[in-house]
Write a protein that holds these residues in place. Structure first.
Motif, PDB file in Angstrom:
ATOM      1  N   ARG A 165       0.863  -1.186   0.000  1.00  0.00           N
ATOM      2  CA  ARG A 165       0.000   0.000   0.000  1.00  0.00           C
ATOM      3  C   ARG A 165       0.898   1.235   0.000  1.00  0.00           C
ATOM      4  O   ARG A 165       2.079   1.164   0.360  1.00  0.00           O
ATOM      5  CB  ARG A 165      -0.894   0.014   1.234  1.00  0.00           C
ATOM      6  CG  ARG A 165      -0.130  -0.088   2.541  1.00  0.00           C
ATOM      7  CD  ARG A 165      -1.028  -0.071   3.759  1.00  0.00           C
ATOM      8  NE  ARG A 165      -0.282  -0.304   4.974  1.00  0.00           N
ATOM      9  CZ  ARG A 165       0.461   0.592   5.606  1.00  0.00           C
ATOM     10  NH1 ARG A 165       0.544   1.833   5.122  1.00  0.00           N
ATOM     11  NH2 ARG A 165       1.114   0.284   6.716  1.00  0.00           N
ATOM     12  N   THR A 166       0.346   2.345  -0.406  1.00  0.00           N
ATOM     13  CA  THR A 166       1.124   3.584  -0.389  1.00  0.00           C
ATOM     14  C   THR A 166       1.286   4.072   1.045  1.00  0.00           C
ATOM     15  O   THR A 166       0.394   3.903   1.881  1.00  0.00           O
ATOM     16  CB  THR A 166       0.427   4.666  -1.225  1.00  0.00           C
ATOM     17  OG1 THR A 166      -0.904   4.855  -0.742  1.00  0.00           O
ATOM     18  CG2 THR A 166       0.370   4.261  -2.687  1.00  0.00           C
ATOM     19  N   ASP A 168       2.872   7.324   1.711  1.00  0.00           N
ATOM     20  CA  ASP A 168       3.168   8.758   1.751  1.00  0.00           C
ATOM     21  C   ASP A 168       1.881   9.547   1.567  1.00  0.00           C
ATOM     22  O   ASP A 168       0.879   9.023   1.060  1.00  0.00           O
ATOM     23  CB  ASP A 168       4.178   9.114   0.647  1.00  0.00           C
ATOM     24  CG  ASP A 168       3.616   8.811  -0.729  1.00  0.00           C
ATOM     25  OD1 ASP A 168       3.330   9.754  -1.467  1.00  0.00           O
ATOM     26  OD2 ASP A 168       3.469   7.606  -1.049  1.00  0.00           O
ATOM     27  N   ASN A 171       0.182   9.565  -1.931  1.00  0.00           N
ATOM     28  CA  ASN A 171      -0.362   8.320  -2.476  1.00  0.00           C
ATOM     29  C   ASN A 171       0.409   7.844  -3.710  1.00  0.00           C
ATOM     30  O   ASN A 171      -0.176   7.458  -4.721  1.00  0.00           O
ATOM     31  CB  ASN A 171      -1.851   8.500  -2.830  1.00  0.00           C
ATOM     32  CG  ASN A 171      -2.555   7.174  -3.009  1.00  0.00           C
ATOM     33  OD1 ASN A 171      -2.232   6.192  -2.351  1.00  0.00           O
ATOM     34  ND2 ASN A 171      -3.516   7.127  -3.911  1.00  0.00           N
ATOM     35  N   SER A 172       1.747   7.874  -3.605  1.00  0.00           N
ATOM     36  CA  SER A 172       2.564   7.537  -4.774  1.00  0.00           C
ATOM     37  C   SER A 172       3.543   6.391  -4.529  1.00  0.00           C
ATOM     38  O   SER A 172       3.835   5.619  -5.444  1.00  0.00           O
ATOM     39  CB  SER A 172       3.353   8.768  -5.232  1.00  0.00           C
ATOM     40  OG  SER A 172       4.248   9.201  -4.214  1.00  0.00           O
ATOM     41  N   VAL A 173       4.084   6.255  -3.320  1.00  0.00           N
ATOM     42  CA  VAL A 173       5.142   5.277  -3.043  1.00  0.00           C
ATOM     43  C   VAL A 173       4.545   4.048  -2.368  1.00  0.00           C
ATOM     44  O   VAL A 173       4.096   4.108  -1.229  1.00  0.00           O
ATOM     45  CB  VAL A 173       6.243   5.888  -2.153  1.00  0.00           C
ATOM     46  CG1 VAL A 173       7.304   4.834  -1.846  1.00  0.00           C
ATOM     47  CG2 VAL A 173       6.874   7.089  -2.849  1.00  0.00           C
ATOM     48  N   ASN A 174       4.520   2.941  -3.100  1.00  0.00           N
ATOM     49  CA  ASN A 174       4.089   1.650  -2.576  1.00  0.00           C
ATOM     50  C   ASN A 174       5.338   0.797  -2.378  1.00  0.00           C
ATOM     51  O   ASN A 174       5.959   0.372  -3.357  1.00  0.00           O
ATOM     52  CB  ASN A 174       3.132   0.975  -3.557  1.00  0.00           C
ATOM     53  CG  ASN A 174       2.588  -0.347  -3.040  1.00  0.00           C
ATOM     54  OD1 ASN A 174       3.329  -1.185  -2.532  1.00  0.00           O
ATOM     55  ND2 ASN A 174       1.298  -0.553  -3.194  1.00  0.00           N
ATOM     56  N   THR A 321       9.637   8.567  -8.539  1.00  0.00           N
ATOM     57  CA  THR A 321       8.193   8.359  -8.456  1.00  0.00           C
ATOM     58  C   THR A 321       7.527   9.431  -7.604  1.00  0.00           C
ATOM     59  O   THR A 321       6.495  10.007  -7.978  1.00  0.00           O
ATOM     60  CB  THR A 321       7.893   6.962  -7.864  1.00  0.00           C
ATOM     61  OG1 THR A 321       8.502   5.967  -8.680  1.00  0.00           O
ATOM     62  CG2 THR A 321       6.397   6.718  -7.791  1.00  0.00           C
ATOM     63  N   LEU A 322       8.140   9.703  -6.442  1.00  0.00           N
ATOM     64  CA  LEU A 322       7.569  10.689  -5.526  1.00  0.00           C
ATOM     65  C   LEU A 322       7.598  12.088  -6.124  1.00  0.00           C
ATOM     66  O   LEU A 322       6.591  12.809  -6.121  1.00  0.00           O
ATOM     67  CB  LEU A 322       8.325  10.654  -4.202  1.00  0.00           C
ATOM     68  CG  LEU A 322       7.825  11.603  -3.098  1.00  0.00           C
ATOM     69  CD1 LEU A 322       6.388  11.267  -2.723  1.00  0.00           C
ATOM     70  CD2 LEU A 322       8.738  11.528  -1.886  1.00  0.00           C
ATOM     71  N   LYS A 325       5.087  12.483  -8.989  1.00  0.00           N
ATOM     72  CA  LYS A 325       3.691  12.603  -8.537  1.00  0.00           C
ATOM     73  C   LYS A 325       3.422  13.983  -7.925  1.00  0.00           C
ATOM     74  O   LYS A 325       2.391  14.609  -8.199  1.00  0.00           O
ATOM     75  CB  LYS A 325       3.396  11.514  -7.506  1.00  0.00           C
ATOM     76  CG  LYS A 325       1.936  11.455  -7.055  1.00  0.00           C
ATOM     77  CD  LYS A 325       1.024  11.085  -8.202  1.00  0.00           C
ATOM     78  CE  LYS A 325      -0.362  10.676  -7.677  1.00  0.00           C
ATOM     79  NZ  LYS A 325      -0.997  11.724  -6.886  1.00  0.00           N
ATOM     80  N   SER A 354       8.928   4.422 -13.478  1.00  0.00           N
ATOM     81  CA  SER A 354       8.006   5.391 -12.893  1.00  0.00           C
ATOM     82  C   SER A 354       6.949   5.831 -13.899  1.00  0.00           C
ATOM     83  O   SER A 354       5.758   5.903 -13.577  1.00  0.00           O
ATOM     84  CB  SER A 354       8.794   6.606 -12.387  1.00  0.00           C
ATOM     85  OG  SER A 354       7.929   7.594 -11.895  1.00  0.00           O
TER      86      SER A 354
END
Length: 421
Positions: A165-166, A168, A171-174, A321-322, A325, A354
């Motif tokens: 699950r994310t 952060d 809602n970007s880093v899983n 990725t972070l 986003k 990404s």
């Protein structure tokens, strides 16, 4: 249990033993009759005895079957020891194989016949692969073994512990998906490394460049540039190796995109396939200009991947990725372009992973394709600059020409295709 089923199960137990016995007997086919502890008859009877023991367990309980198995094991070990002392061969494989056949015979009568039969085939195949497996171990280096074990630990031990699950606020880093993508890149690097490793008994410049293309084409380009300064007779070989590494790195981007976002492949392939072909053609042409009698330099790519390298890549992927986003949320989808340009200076995999994850949802197909193409172009230009700064004049010239032609052909094909469309 009907008599027909009983016959089938006992027949399977006998067949499993005979199958393993054929392999064991073939391995010792030169020995005189009576000089072998176990062959086709002994293993066949072992499997059949296991089958009978399984039926006894179903009808009389576990005490008698346990006693039979104990007596069987003691007898087999004693006779195997006599043979070992006579032959001066202390391998325990035969004993383990006999125990396995007995247990498979039991399994054939008390459980799934398909599982028992498959087990018999697998055991026989493993026993028959003795020489290839031993040869593989002799040729396997410690670094390669350590890398394989590390990959298994990353997959089997670390991955299940991570939350899927994310974590952060954006809602970007899983962590689970992030680590899974990192494992995928490490696995591609390792498989590519082994493929080149098996292709030839020695590491030359061309094979070294190909292996490096699966690991880090930027590192290969820089390493070969430095070598070119002190190896003028191998300049063309070094430039060829760097070109092949560049081709394989672009090909790797296509593979990753095909796995994670197949919708991007048609547009990426229009630009990337010409680039790959140009680099491969350049590498081929440059190898034909190698002077002398095929001089080579021992290029050691080292470990297929190091733990710190993998962790750094995971951190880079998470950061890209972070940042992507956050910038997309604050500025809009066009923010992916500066991220791609910056990321492409050092690495293609992170921005590719990404971007492909966001393709079709946050990013449109066109935006995702453009971001990957920009990163690839920046990466190719970066490698060309490294060749000019650190390589000999001939190396820099040869690699720069190949890179510029590849960029020009790829751009012309891509824009020409879209112009026609």
């Amino acid at each position: 249990m009907e008599i027909m089923e009983v016959s089938q199960r006992l027949g399977l137990a006998l067949a499993i033993g005979m199958l393993v016995g054929i392999e064991r007997g073939w391995q010792e086919r030169e020995a005189a009759p009576g000089k072998r502890t176990a062959g086709i008859r002994t293993f066949g009877l072992s499997g059949f005895l296991g089958g009978l023991t399984g039926f006894l367990d179903l009808t009389l309980g576990p005490i008698l079957p346990a006693a039979i198995f104990t007596m069987f094991g003691v007898a087999f070990i004693v006779f195997n020891r006599y043979e070992a002392e006579h032959e001066q061969d202390y391998s325990v494989t035969g004993v383990i194989a006999a125990f396995t056949v007995f247990i498979l015979g039991v399994l054939a009568t008390v459980s799934d016949m398909t599982v028992a039969g498959a087990g018999g085939v697998a055991v026989t195949a493993l026993l028959a692969a003795r020489q290839p497996l031993h040869r593989f171990l002799r040729n396997l280096s410690w670094l390669e073994l350590r890398a394989a074990l590390m990959l298994l630990v990353m997959t089997v031990v670390a991955l299940p512990l991570l939350p899927n699950r994310t974590i952060d606020p954006w809602n970007s880093v899983n962590p689970f998906q992030l680590w899974l993508l990192t494992i995928m890149i490490a696995a591609i690097s390792y498989v590519g490394y082994l493929a080149i490793r098996i292709a030839g008994p020695r590491h030359g410049i061309i094979l070294g460049g190909a292996a490096g293309g699966f690991i880090s084409s930027t590192a290969v380009t820089l390493s070969f540039a430095r070598l070119s300064s002190g190896n003028t007779q191998t300049t063309h070989s070094l430039a060829a190796g760097a070109s092949i590494a560049g081709a394989l790195s672009i090909g790797r981007v296509l593979v990753i995109s095909g796995i994670l976002a197949p919708i991007l492949v048609p547009q990426l392939a229009v630009a990337f396939i010409p680039v790959i072909l140009v680099f491969l053609a350049a590498g081929f042409l440059m190898t034909r200009q190698v002077e002398g009698d095929g001089n080579t330099v021992d290029i050691s790519q080292g470990n297929p991947f190091e733990l710190l390298t993998v962790l750094r890549f995971g951190a880079l992927l998470g950061a890209v990725t972070l940042v992507s986003k956050i910038m997309i949320d604050q500025i809009g989808v066009s923010a992916i372009f500066p991220v791609a340009l910056f990321s492409g200076l050092a690495d293609l995999d992170a921005i590719t992973l990404s971007t492909t994850r966001m393709a079709g949802s946050i990013l449109t197909t066109e935006v995702a394709t453009t971001a990957i193409l920009l990163a690839a172009a920046v990466n190719l230009v970066t490698k060309m600059v490294l060749a000019v700064l650190f390589g000999s004049r001939a190396y820099a010239l040869a690699f720069s020409i190949a890179t510029l032609v590849a960029l020009a052909v790829g751009a012309a094909t891509y824009f020409g295709f879209h112009g026609i469309a």
